[in-house]
Design an enzyme around this catalytic site. Structure first.
Site, PDB file in Angstrom:
ATOM      1  N   CYS A  73      14.165  26.376  81.753  1.00  0.00           N
ATOM      2  CA  CYS A  73      13.090  25.690  81.084  1.00  0.00           C
ATOM      3  C   CYS A  73      11.655  25.480  81.883  1.00  0.00           C
ATOM      4  CB  CYS A  73      13.780  24.232  80.619  1.00  0.00           C
ATOM      5  SG  CYS A  73      14.344  23.089  81.706  1.00  0.00           S
ATOM      6  N   ASP A 275       8.964  22.170  73.339  1.00  0.00           N
ATOM      7  CA  ASP A 275      10.306  21.990  73.817  1.00  0.00           C
ATOM      8  C   ASP A 275      10.909  23.305  73.940  1.00  0.00           C
ATOM      9  OD1 ASP A 275      12.727  21.588  74.746  1.00  0.00           O
ATOM     10  OD2 ASP A 275      13.461  19.948  73.155  1.00  0.00           O
ATOM     11  N   HIS A 277      13.812  24.294  74.929  1.00  0.00           N
ATOM     12  CA  HIS A 277      15.246  24.108  74.788  1.00  0.00           C
ATOM     13  C   HIS A 277      15.933  24.566  73.462  1.00  0.00           C
ATOM     14  CE1 HIS A 277      14.392  21.247  77.921  1.00  0.00           C
ATOM     15  NE2 HIS A 277      15.330  21.992  78.619  1.00  0.00           N
TER      16      HIS A 277
END
Length: 393
Positions: A73, A275, A277
């Site tokens: 990430c 994000d 993820h």
């Protein structure tokens, strides 16, 4: 692992829409008003390149992972920050992306720099392998400073974009060093061997026709910071938010322990972020060089989090295409960041501190090969997963 990947593949249906408020929203140096131009704000967010976990790419290093889910990430966030710098460099901050609309060649060329292939200069493969030289095993989580150091090294091999990457030390930005680096052409240097390895792309697929830098090299400035011990110190909040208002802003890398986000702006005391993820399948370029790019843009309202929930370890990013942009940034920092008499977020000094080691602008290392002379085609060399070894940066 597949069950875990399936769980995080599903895009959240609970993305909160922006509230009705008179407060302005700041996104990477641009101000938006929700009451009058919410759609313009969402267009601005969706224009940012969005890099997420991917699966089914070729194994890193030939035998390593074929997905970065669960560990990549922060590398993806570093890719997003760098991609924003490249968009500003080639297309301008106000360039907009629209689905199915024909985009300029520079856009597709930028995107190809980040595809999940070993021959793309800022791929997950190159970043993970360069991280080995920073003490990180492939598959290990990176912090903001490690990603900054990796990008600094990889940029030396990127002759098309020709960026000068400056990563500050000890919370201090030195004007003299930056000007020296951006104006002075980098020379090759022979220094001790590094354990870092790069594949063919990092050596530059085009010969360097710009050998001598004729002017200012566009600057990617990264400032790793620790804004507290276990939690962010509230004294830094106003200065931190002020950075997103600067026209040079590339946002910030950070998040929570082992959970990285790319922060692109704020609304009140909430940070706005992209994000990484979400796990998507590997996408390659088409035969004509274009990329099916829909999965590289977040087409929903972005996430928000309370600024006080931010982990204190962050890295700010700024892009200065011309010297006047850097001079303007210095003025803004003097006015907005350094007005704090104590506990400043970082320092900006004119001269190189005398107690520091001398500043030597980073330069592209000499490259040595082992056995390459005996192989007719370099394509065969890389098919065998052998590598060029570079000297330390």
């Amino acid at each position: 692992m597949s069950r875990y990947e399936n769980q995080i593949t599903i895009l959240s249906d609970y993305l909160e829409e922006f509230p009705e408020t008179d407060e302005p929203v700041w996104i990477l140096g641009r101000q938006h008003h929700l009451n009058t131009d919410k759609s313009k704000l969402l267009l601005d967010v969706s224009a940012r390149l969005w890099f997420t976990y991917r699966r089914k790419f070729s194994p890193i290093g030939g035998t390593g992972p074929s997905s970065d889910a669960g560990w990549g990430c922060m590398l993806r966030c570093g890719q997003m920050m760098l991609a924003q710098a490249l968009i500003c460099r080639h297309l301008g901050r106000d360039w907009q992306w629209e689905k199915h609309k024909k985009q300029p060649e520079e856009y597709h060329r930028i995107l190809r720099c980040f595809l999940d292939r070993k021959d793309c200069c800022y791929s997950i493969h190159q970043m993970a392998q360069m991280g080995v030289g920073e003490g990180k095993s492939i598959g290990e989580w990176f912090g903001p400073n490690t990603v900054a150091q990796v990008l600094k090294k990889l940029a030396l091999f990127d002759e098309w974009n020709s960026l000068a990457v400056y990563v500050s030390m000890d919370n201090t930005v030195v004007i003299e060093d930056i000007k020296k680096m951006c104006w002075c052409p980098a020379q090759s240097s022979s220094v001790a061997h590094s354990s870092a390895h790069l594949h063919r792309s990092a050596l530059g697929q085009n010969k360097n026709t710009a050998g001598l830098c004729p002017g200012w090299k566009p600057l990617l400035l990264i400032i790793p910071l620790r804004l507290g011990i276990n939690h962010i110190n509230p004294v830094y909040i106003d200065a931190f938010k002020e950075c997103f208002k600067m026209p040079q802003s590339l946002g910030a890398l950070g998040g929570k322990p082992n959970n990285a986000y790319y922060f692109i702006g704020f609304l009140g005391n909430e940070l706005i972020y992209l994000d990484p993820h979400t796990t998507q399948s590997f996408v390659d370029s088409e035969e004509n060089g274009t990329v099916d790019d829909e999965s590289f843009h977040c087409q929903q309202a972005p996430h928000r989090m309370k600024i006080m929930n931010l982990d204190p370890s962050v890295a700010l990013g700024f892009f200065c295409k011309e010297e006047c942009d850097f001079d303007n940034w210095c003025s803004l920092v003097q006015k907005e960041i350094l007005k704090q008499q104590s506990l400043r977020m970082f320092e900006l000094v004119q001269k190189h501190p005398p107690h520091w080691p001398p500043f030597i602008p980073p330069s592209k290392p000499e490259v040595t090969t082992t056995g390459a002379e005996l192989i007719e085609s370099t394509d065969k060399l890389f098919e065998l997963e052998e590598e060029f070894e570079i000297l330390s940066v």
